[in-house]
Scaffold this active site. Structure first.
Site, PDB file in Angstrom:
ATOM      1  N   THR A 164      11.770  72.124  45.489  1.00 43.37           N
ATOM      2  CA  THR A 164      11.510  73.033  44.368  1.00 43.37           C
ATOM      3  C   THR A 164      12.334  74.305  44.494  1.00 43.37           C
ATOM      4  O   THR A 164      12.893  74.797  43.519  1.00 43.37           O
ATOM      5  CB  THR A 164      10.019  73.390  44.288  1.00 43.37           C
ATOM      6  OG1 THR A 164       9.278  72.238  43.893  1.00 43.37           O
ATOM      7  CG2 THR A 164       9.765  74.492  43.267  1.00 43.37           C
ATOM      8  N   MET A 206      13.663  71.655  36.264  1.00 42.51           N
ATOM      9  CA  MET A 206      14.025  73.035  36.559  1.00 42.51           C
ATOM     10  C   MET A 206      15.237  73.514  35.761  1.00 42.51           C
ATOM     11  O   MET A 206      15.302  74.685  35.369  1.00 42.51           O
ATOM     12  CB  MET A 206      14.296  73.189  38.050  1.00 42.51           C
ATOM     13  CG  MET A 206      13.998  74.577  38.567  1.00 42.51           C
ATOM     14  SD  MET A 206      12.246  75.007  38.476  1.00 42.51           S
ATOM     15  CE  MET A 206      11.601  74.085  39.864  1.00 42.51           C
ATOM     16  N   PHE A 214      14.787  65.302  42.326  1.00 42.74           N
ATOM     17  CA  PHE A 214      14.159  65.111  41.013  1.00 42.74           C
ATOM     18  C   PHE A 214      13.710  66.432  40.385  1.00 42.74           C
ATOM     19  O   PHE A 214      13.548  66.525  39.162  1.00 42.74           O
ATOM     20  CB  PHE A 214      12.967  64.155  41.135  1.00 42.74           C
ATOM     21  CG  PHE A 214      11.684  64.778  41.614  1.00 42.74           C
ATOM     22  CD1 PHE A 214      10.732  65.239  40.712  1.00 42.74           C
ATOM     23  CD2 PHE A 214      11.413  64.898  42.963  1.00 42.74           C
ATOM     24  CE1 PHE A 214       9.550  65.816  41.154  1.00 42.74           C
ATOM     25  CE2 PHE A 214      10.229  65.461  43.411  1.00 42.74           C
ATOM     26  CZ  PHE A 214       9.297  65.921  42.506  1.00 42.74           C
ATOM     27  N   LYS A 215      13.541  67.460  41.198  1.00 39.56           N
ATOM     28  CA  LYS A 215      13.092  68.748  40.657  1.00 39.56           C
ATOM     29  C   LYS A 215      14.083  69.308  39.633  1.00 39.56           C
ATOM     30  O   LYS A 215      13.709  70.079  38.759  1.00 39.56           O
ATOM     31  CB  LYS A 215      12.898  69.756  41.789  1.00 39.56           C
ATOM     32  CG  LYS A 215      11.940  69.304  42.898  1.00 39.56           C
ATOM     33  CD  LYS A 215      10.499  69.283  42.457  1.00 39.56           C
ATOM     34  CE  LYS A 215       9.565  68.794  43.550  1.00 39.56           C
ATOM     35  NZ  LYS A 215       9.331  69.729  44.627  1.00 39.56           N
ATOM     36  N   ASP A 216      15.363  68.912  39.741  1.00 39.87           N
ATOM     37  CA  ASP A 216      16.365  69.384  38.777  1.00 39.87           C
ATOM     38  C   ASP A 216      16.052  68.923  37.354  1.00 39.87           C
ATOM     39  O   ASP A 216      16.458  69.576  36.392  1.00 39.87           O
ATOM     40  CB  ASP A 216      17.757  68.864  39.151  1.00 39.87           C
ATOM     41  CG  ASP A 216      18.319  69.500  40.411  1.00 39.87           C
ATOM     42  OD1 ASP A 216      18.096  70.705  40.613  1.00 39.87           O
ATOM     43  OD2 ASP A 216      18.987  68.785  41.178  1.00 39.87           O
TER      44      ASP A 216
END
Length: 495
Positions: A165, A137, A132-134
């Site tokens: 992350t 980011m 989910f960090k994409d």
């Protein structure tokens, strides 16, 4: 839209040494405010019902633009729209699974619907690093490159990761003009897949440092360097950790998307369950709710490192020491000091910066604070937590193994360990008439060791990731020593 620190001065006499109000672009490339606090808008922008109606028809990229322009008022709208259109494409978020449409970016899947109760999974792991960090980011990488080009400047990103992350940041920043990344991670405490995703990158602007400690040791060093204002300025240090405001606000978008996809009218409410260790992901849900999104409950799901669950049950925020932090099978949540929690506490105590500073100074000196209202407590604001919709729950290794098996048997999908924590806790808080959306954390392939233990077979891998653990790895092992870390940064920034 202006931003202030959660520890901003309350008097003109004190203001000279603390963070003055700033615009979005002023805080985009940084992390902590100069006074050690975190940035928040002076007030949350409100969303009208007519806007929600109009947003139901939008693509993810256009929805991101509509939300972000409320916060980034100093970036020309045409530029901001171009950035969201560049970021949120089916080509970037290409790892959609069977039955999913990549163009949806964050598709929903109804897992269970019976007796008026509905359990939904929101896919957030279709990006390049399968986590989910994409979602934030990838946008952050494009925003950084845009801002640096306008200033003809460069930036040395200094961050810490418990697993996802780091790879998301590195994949977003690799090859970006004017950007170098120094990423800390706890040595030998990530999954083999997570480690390989980061350490196999050979790009000259990516530097991985494996710290002999736990994630909180890494995070403490990021904060220590950020608080050395002279060093930070001289070496042009910025951050992509969830203390970075731009990253948090980018995550607000998928809460709106999930709500709009799960409902047909604005008089309906939904709840969200969010696996959380550092409080960044669910902090974005808090912000969405404060903006007026019809969220009923925000449920924090923790693993054995249950500092957040303890607070939302008791009002006591008790940070664990490194030796008390468990290494678990959902390692991205092996965190015992939740950096973004300060943003919620700021709202909870009536946006009183002096109070926030005192509470978090006590965290550093005494290891926590107590807002339960009991004897010797630091306040009684815990009674107000329900006004913000927060609930919580905890999941253990045995729980996640069973949840992975149950989800595979009942719904025909294989979930990762963190998402399993979320589903386990979500089922404890289902209510009739209020759909519960669980935010997916990552694809199961990133935690194959536990999938193999739970199901007796390997998790499926998207194309291109079949043999990632066998790739050559490049990294440096270092102790949790701030002075040595500063020396390493200084020797490698080229400044």
């Amino acid at each position: 839209m202006q931003y202030v620190s959660t520890r901003a001065a309350t008097s003109a006499a004190a203001a000279s040494s603390q963070a003055a109000p700033a615009h979005f672009s002023d805080i985009l490339l940084g992390g902590l405010a100069p006074d050690g606090g975190l940035y928040l808008p002076t007030e949350y922008p409100r969303v009208t019902l007519s806007e929600l109606d109009a947003w139901r028809k939008l693509s993810y990229a256009d929805l991101a633009f509509e939300i972000l322009k409320k916060f980034a008022t100093d970036i020309p709208e045409a530029d901001l729209k171009a950035l969201t259109q560049k970021t949120y494409t089916a080509d970037v978020y290409r790892n959609a699974r069977a039955g999913e449409n990549a163009a949806d970016i964050t598709p929903l899947r109804v897992l269970e619907e019976q007796g008026g109760k509905k359990l939904i999974l929101q896919a957030l792991s279709n990006g390049p690093t399968l986590a989910f960090k994409d979602m934030a980011m990838q946008l952050l990488g494009n925003l950084f490159e845009y801002a640096l080009a306008r200033q003809d400047a460069q930036l040395n990103i200094f961050g810490a990761t418990s697993g996802d992350t780091g790879s998301a940041a590195e994949y977003a920043m690799r090859g970006k003009r004017g950007i170098r990344v120094f990423m800390l991670s706890p040595h030998k405490k990530m999954s083999a897949f997570q480690t390989a995703q980061m350490f196999s990158l050979q790009d000259p602007n990516i530097l991985n440092i494996a710290v002999e400690g736990v994630f909180d040791d890494c995070q403490d060093m990021v904060k220590a360097v950020s608080n050395d204002l002279e060093f930070k300025a001289r070496h042009k240090i910025g951050t992509v950790n969830s203390i970075n405001w731009a990253r948090v606000v980018a995550q607000v978008v998928y809460y709106f998307r999930g709500y709009l996809a799960a409902t047909t009218s604005n008089d309906q409410k939904v709840s969200f369950t969010v696996p959380s260790g550092n409080f960044g992901n669910i902090c974005a849900g808090h912000i969405a709710r404060m903006m007026g999104l019809p969220i009923d409950k925000l449920v924090v799901a923790t693993n054995e490192n249950d500092v957040l669950d303890e607070f939302f049950r008791t009002g006591i925020y008790r940070v664990r020491k490194s030796a008390e932090t468990y290494h678990t099978s959902s390692p991205s949540m092996d965190i015992s000091k939740a950096s973004n929690f300060e943003r919620f506490v700021y709202d909870l105590v009536g946006r009183d910066p002096a109070r926030v500073k005192a509470l978090f100074t006590k965290v550093e000196s005494d290891g926590g604070f107590d807002l339960s209202g009991g004897d010797g407590s630091d306040g009684d604001e815990f009674g107000k937590v329900s006004q913000y919709g927060f609930l919580s729950g905890k999941s253990t290794h045995a729980d996640r193994l069973q949840t992975i098996r149950d989800v595979a048997d009942d719904y025909g999908i294989v979930i990762d360990t963190h998402t399993a924590d979320g589903i386990k806790v979500a089922k404890e808080h289902l209510e009739e008439g209020v759909p519960m959306i669980v935010l997916e954390t990552a694809l199961a392939a990133k935690f194959n060791e536990t999938i193999l233990e739970a199901l007796g077979e390997d998790a499926e891998r998207p194309a291109g990731f079949e043999d990632i653990e066998s790739l050559p790895q490049k990294y440096t092992v270092m102790p949790p020593d701030v002075d040595k870390m500063k020396a390493y940064i200084a020797a490698n920034t080229g400044l």
